[in-house]
Design a protein around this motif. Structure first.
Motif, short mmCIF file in Angstrom:
data_model
loop_
_atom_site.label_atom_id
_atom_site.label_comp_id
_atom_site.label_asym_id
_atom_site.label_seq_id
_atom_site.Cartn_x
_atom_site.Cartn_y
_atom_site.Cartn_z
N ASP A 111 -18.63 8.67 -11.37
CA ASP A 111 -18.05 7.84 -11.77
C ASP A 111 -16.82 8.85 -10.93
OD1 ASP A 111 -19.24 6.72 -13.24
OD2 ASP A 111 -18.66 6.62 -15.31
N ARG A 112 -16.26 9.83 -11.25
CA ARG A 112 -15.17 10.31 -10.31
C ARG A 112 -14.88 10.23 -8.39
NH1 ARG A 112 -15.48 16.47 -13.07
NH2 ARG A 112 -16.71 15.38 -15.54
N ALA A 118 -11.45 4.80 -5.05
CA ALA A 118 -10.52 3.45 -5.14
C ALA A 118 -9.08 4.45 -5.09
CB ALA A 118 -10.63 2.87 -6.67
N THR A 119 -8.71 4.88 -5.46
CA THR A 119 -7.15 5.59 -5.32
C THR A 119 -7.09 5.71 -4.20
OG1 THR A 119 -7.91 6.68 -7.71
CG2 THR A 119 -5.80 7.53 -6.20
N ALA A 120 -7.42 6.54 -3.06
CA ALA A 120 -6.75 6.71 -1.86
C ALA A 120 -6.77 5.34 -0.84
CB ALA A 120 -8.72 7.01 -0.98
N ALA A 121 -6.95 3.94 -1.54
CA ALA A 121 -7.30 3.22 -0.64
C ALA A 121 -6.25 1.71 -1.87
CB ALA A 121 -8.70 2.21 -1.03
N TYR A 122 -5.72 2.36 -2.81
CA TYR A 122 -4.90 1.71 -3.17
C TYR A 122 -3.16 1.69 -2.81
CZ TYR A 122 -3.61 -0.60 -7.74
OH TYR A 122 -3.53 -1.48 -9.02
N GLU A 123 -2.36 0.97 -3.34
CA GLU A 123 -0.89 0.68 -2.62
C GLU A 123 0.05 1.54 -3.60
OE1 GLU A 123 1.01 -2.76 -4.91
OE2 GLU A 123 -0.76 -3.20 -5.27
N MET A 124 0.55 2.13 -2.06
CA MET A 124 1.42 2.71 -2.16
C MET A 124 2.71 1.89 -3.44
SD MET A 124 1.07 6.02 -1.90
CE MET A 124 3.02 6.54 -1.13
N VAL A 220 2.27 1.43 -14.78
CA VAL A 220 1.27 2.28 -14.30
C VAL A 220 0.39 1.60 -15.30
CG1 VAL A 220 0.61 4.64 -13.75
CG2 VAL A 220 3.11 3.66 -13.69
N LEU A 221 0.03 1.74 -15.83
CA LEU A 221 -1.34 1.29 -16.44
C LEU A 221 -2.02 -0.69 -16.27
CD1 LEU A 221 -2.60 1.60 -19.37
CD2 LEU A 221 -1.34 0.17 -20.50
N TYR A 222 -0.72 -1.26 -15.93
CA TYR A 222 -1.50 -2.47 -15.58
C TYR A 222 -2.30 -2.33 -14.09
CZ TYR A 222 -1.43 -6.95 -12.64
OH TYR A 222 -1.88 -7.96 -11.29
N HIS A 223 -1.76 -1.31 -13.04
CA HIS A 223 -1.79 -1.34 -11.81
C HIS A 223 -3.73 0.21 -12.41
CE1 HIS A 223 0.29 -2.25 -8.81
NE2 HIS A 223 0.93 -2.29 -10.08
N TRP A 224 -3.56 0.69 -13.37
CA TRP A 224 -5.03 1.45 -13.58
C TRP A 224 -5.74 0.28 -13.92
CZ3 TRP A 224 -6.49 5.95 -13.06
CH2 TRP A 224 -8.20 6.26 -14.52
N GLY A 225 -5.34 -1.10 -14.59
CA GLY A 225 -6.81 -1.71 -15.85
C GLY A 225 -7.24 -2.00 -13.85
N LYS A 226 -5.97 -2.38 -13.16
CA LYS A 226 -6.92 -2.97 -11.76
C LYS A 226 -7.24 -1.83 -10.29
CE LYS A 226 -5.61 -6.35 -10.21
NZ LYS A 226 -6.01 -7.65 -9.94
N LEU A 227 -7.16 -0.52 -10.80
CA LEU A 227 -7.66 0.76 -9.96
C LEU A 227 -9.31 0.49 -10.45
CD1 LEU A 227 -7.34 2.94 -8.03
CD2 LEU A 227 -6.80 4.43 -10.12
N GLU A 229 -10.71 -1.52 -12.58
CA GLU A 229 -11.75 -2.78 -12.00
C GLU A 229 -12.22 -2.58 -10.50
OE1 GLU A 229 -10.61 -7.73 -11.14
OE2 GLU A 229 -9.55 -6.43 -11.49
N THR A 230 -11.28 -2.53 -8.97
CA THR A 230 -11.65 -1.92 -8.13
C THR A 230 -13.13 -0.98 -7.74
OG1 THR A 230 -9.45 -2.64 -7.35
CG2 THR A 230 -11.22 -1.23 -5.06
N ALA A 231 -12.89 0.01 -9.11
CA ALA A 231 -14.20 1.10 -8.72
C ALA A 231 -15.49 0.59 -9.43
CB ALA A 231 -13.31 2.79 -8.90
N GLY A 232 -15.16 -0.59 -10.23
CA GLY A 232 -16.45 -0.79 -11.19
C GLY A 232 -16.89 0.18 -12.45
#
Length: 299
Positions: A111-112, A118-124, A220-227, A229-232
């Motif tokens: 999980d980590r 997912a973080t490394a590929a996320y938008e700035m 930030v909370l919204y983008h955490w949810g998207k992150l 989701e990307t990470a499964g």
């Protein structure tokens, strides 16, 4: 007509609003006092400590009980100052101790690693925000409160000046080319992108929205949810399996598992009481298991 809890709530809350209390605090106070007014419709002068004690005892969660008592104390102190009552019925009231919960880090390497990828590929700039949370263990509010002038990237002096943390004590979150390699790289990239070299004032928010205002927690909370989701890492209801705050728990646990001193981790996280940091040492079962399975050490 005798004064009651319910008849004075609006006036009391209005006074707190004028003093600058936050909207969330006002909502909590109003909710607690409204509940008390429903339970005790009698005049204020007829309220007794024993009745309040029984009412508080009906609440199962110790944290909720403590919050309700704090709301009542503030209200009755206000009433006493205005001579609406001749004694404070909350005097001597105590709440039961809250059961201390162990920290909840992100579980397992799988999980980590999924979160890190997912973080490394996320938008700035959200990539930088989540990277700071992951590598430094800072609180979300601390990161969003940073200004351009709070960032120091001079060699050997890399750090972030945290000015308004939870415990009201300023501190410097130390950065380094080994411990926070990704954060440093992304900070340099972000400062260049927002034009910090072009004369931005030191008080300019480090993280801004598209409307040039300071970024808020909800975004930030919204983008955490998207992150997640990307990470499964969503549960059966499609919600993140982990909270943003669990990144802080994860950082502390990993530092202790790597052999860092509790005092060092305390400084990193900004804990006022080292007993809070010790909670992470207790949850670090992997380190205990590794040492025990390795056999006794020779001295």
């Amino acid at each position: 007509m005798p004064n009651t809890n319910g008849s004075l709530i609006d006036e009391y809350i209005a006074g707190l609003r004028r003093k600058g209390r936050k909207a969330a605090t006002l909502r909590a106070y109003r909710g607690d006092l409204t509940a008390a007014a429903a339970a005790f419709p009698q005049p204020l002068t007829e309220l007794r400590r024993e009745a309040l004690e029984r009412w508080l005892g009906e609440v199962r969660a110790a944290s909720t009980q403590a919050r309700r008592l704090a709301s009542l104390r503030g209200f009755f102190e206000w009433c006493l100052a205005r001579e609406l009552i001749d004694h404070d019925p909350t005097l001597g009231l105590e709440v039961r101790s809250s059961t201390r919960r162990l920290p909840r880090p992100v579980k397992g390497d799988k999980d980590r690693k999924a979160l890190d990828a997912a973080t490394a590929a996320y938008e700035m700039p959200y990539r930088l925000i989540f990277t700071l949370l992951r590598e430094t263990g800072m609180r979300v509010g601390e990161v969003l409160a940073l200004n351009v002038g709070d960032v120091s990237l001079a060699p050997g002096q890399e750090g972030l000046h945290v000015r308004d943390p939870k415990n009201r004590v300023e501190r410097v979150v130390i950065l380094g080319p080994n411990s926070t390699k990704r954060s440093l790289r992304l900070l340099r990239q972000h400062l260049k992108a927002i034009g910090a070299d072009g004369g931005l004032p030191s008080t300019h928010p480090l993280f801004c929205s598209n409307r040039a205002t300071r970024l808020i927690y909800g975004t930030v909370l919204y983008h955490w949810g998207k992150l997640c989701e990307t990470a499964g890492l969503l549960d059966a209801e499609g919600k993140p399996r982990y909270t943003i705050h669990q990144l802080r728990h994860t950082t502390a646990t990993e530092l202790l598992e790597a052999g860092h001193k509790v005092e060092t981790v305390q400084r990193r996280l900004g804990h006022k009481d080292i007993r809070t940091t010790m909670g992470y040492a207790e949850v670090s079962d992997a380190a205990v298991r590794a040492e025990l399975e390795g056999g006794p050490q020779r001295r």
